[in-house]
Design a protein around this motif. Structure first.
Motif, mmCIF file in Angstrom:
data_model
loop_
_atom_site.group_PDB
_atom_site.id
_atom_site.type_symbol
_atom_site.label_atom_id
_atom_site.label_comp_id
_atom_site.label_asym_id
_atom_site.label_seq_id
_atom_site.Cartn_x
_atom_site.Cartn_y
_atom_site.Cartn_z
ATOM 1 N N GLN A 1 2.180 3.558 -60.054
ATOM 2 C CA GLN A 1 1.273 2.590 -59.169
ATOM 3 C C GLN A 1 1.999 0.902 -59.369
ATOM 4 O O GLN A 1 1.813 0.353 -58.091
ATOM 5 N N ARG A 2 2.476 0.473 -60.479
ATOM 6 C CA ARG A 2 3.394 -0.700 -60.368
ATOM 7 C C ARG A 2 4.499 -0.577 -59.131
ATOM 8 O O ARG A 2 4.501 -1.630 -58.569
ATOM 9 N N PHE A 3 5.272 0.235 -59.144
ATOM 10 C CA PHE A 3 6.256 0.338 -58.218
ATOM 11 C C PHE A 3 5.621 0.444 -56.833
ATOM 12 O O PHE A 3 6.063 -0.172 -55.768
ATOM 13 N N ARG A 4 4.780 1.125 -56.572
ATOM 14 C CA ARG A 4 3.948 1.284 -55.367
ATOM 15 C C ARG A 4 3.353 -0.230 -55.098
ATOM 16 O O ARG A 4 3.599 -0.488 -53.610
ATOM 17 N N ALA A 5 2.888 -0.908 -55.735
ATOM 18 C CA ALA A 5 2.271 -2.135 -55.616
ATOM 19 C C ALA A 5 3.336 -2.968 -55.153
ATOM 20 O O ALA A 5 3.387 -4.113 -54.392
ATOM 21 N N ALA A 6 4.325 -3.161 -56.037
ATOM 22 C CA ALA A 6 5.703 -3.945 -55.777
ATOM 23 C C ALA A 6 6.105 -3.431 -54.401
ATOM 24 O O ALA A 6 6.617 -4.339 -53.567
ATOM 25 N N VAL B 1 13.676 -5.311 -48.960
ATOM 26 C CA VAL B 1 13.158 -4.278 -49.445
ATOM 27 C C VAL B 1 14.397 -3.149 -49.895
ATOM 28 O O VAL B 1 15.174 -2.781 -48.996
ATOM 29 N N SER B 2 14.485 -3.005 -51.205
ATOM 30 C CA SER B 2 15.538 -1.833 -51.526
ATOM 31 C C SER B 2 15.017 -1.265 -53.008
ATOM 32 O O SER B 2 13.856 -1.786 -53.546
ATOM 33 N N VAL C 1 12.429 -3.216 -55.542
ATOM 34 C CA VAL C 1 11.274 -2.664 -55.691
ATOM 35 C C VAL C 1 11.052 -2.566 -57.043
ATOM 36 O O VAL C 1 10.100 -2.994 -57.953
ATOM 37 N N ALA C 2 12.005 -2.085 -58.243
ATOM 38 C CA ALA C 2 11.886 -2.202 -59.453
ATOM 39 C C ALA C 2 11.780 -3.413 -59.988
ATOM 40 O O ALA C 2 11.025 -3.673 -60.850
ATOM 41 N N THR D 1 10.412 -4.387 -63.876
ATOM 42 C CA THR D 1 11.269 -3.279 -64.782
ATOM 43 C C THR D 1 12.657 -3.702 -64.262
ATOM 44 O O THR D 1 12.767 -4.305 -63.492
ATOM 45 N N ASP D 2 13.357 -3.015 -65.123
ATOM 46 C CA ASP D 2 14.997 -2.985 -64.890
ATOM 47 C C ASP D 2 15.173 -2.259 -63.456
ATOM 48 O O ASP D 2 14.570 -1.375 -63.245
ATOM 49 N N SER D 3 16.123 -2.799 -62.838
ATOM 50 C CA SER D 3 16.301 -2.140 -61.502
ATOM 51 C C SER D 3 16.874 -0.521 -61.668
ATOM 52 O O SER D 3 16.730 -0.111 -60.638
ATOM 53 N N THR D 4 17.231 0.051 -63.017
ATOM 54 C CA THR D 4 17.315 1.320 -63.007
ATOM 55 C C THR D 4 16.291 2.216 -63.229
ATOM 56 O O THR D 4 16.474 3.280 -63.362
#
Length: 141
Positions: free
Chosen positions: A11-16, A34-35, A39-40, A45-48
């Motif tokens: 949900q946090r990723f989708r909102a981002a 947007v990449s 998004v991460a 959060t960490d990009s990974t």
């Protein structure tokens, strides 16, 4: 929107993702592309952390959105390039026409000056002719 403790990572990723698509990120600077990594990062959060094995549907959505929008951006750049070239062509045409106009005005002014000179010369010659041969007078009865 600050993520609540009850929000899932997805949900946090989708909102981002939605904030980045809308151009209104909260953590990253405005205008950030947007990449998957962004998004991460926007989700805090960490990009990974956004992995294809864990969130395959979301990753596909992000990749599809990036692909579609990169095509649109390329098409927009191509349209702008065509418009710029057309504008440059029109500006060149305007300059060429202005040069032709200026040349024609110069020729017209020269022709007008020559006509005046010729009229003056004609008047002078007519006056000399009148001195040498007076005009005929009317006969009186």
């Amino acid at each position: 929107m600050i993520p609540f403790e009850t929000d899932t990572a997805e949900q946090r990723f989708r909102a981002a993702f939605e904030r980045l698509k809308a151009g209104k990120p909260q953590l990253l600077s405005a205008g950030t592309a947007v990449s998957q990594n962004n998004v991460a990062k926007e989700a805090g959060t960490d990009s990974t952390a956004l992995r294809k094995t864990r969130y395959p549907a979301l990753i596909r959505e992000i990749q599809a959105w990036v692909e579609v929008n990169s095509r649109e951006a390329a098409a927009q750049r191509q349209r702008q390039s065509r418009q710029r070239h057309a504008r440059e062509d029109l500006m060149g045409t305007v300059k060429r026409l202005e040069a032709q106009r200026d040349h024609a005005q110069s020729q017209l002014a020269s022709a007008q000056r020559l006509v005046l000179e010729l009229l003056q010369e004609k008047a002078m010659l007519q006056a000399r002719l009148d001195d040498l041969l007076p005009p005929p007078t009317m006969l009186r009865r």
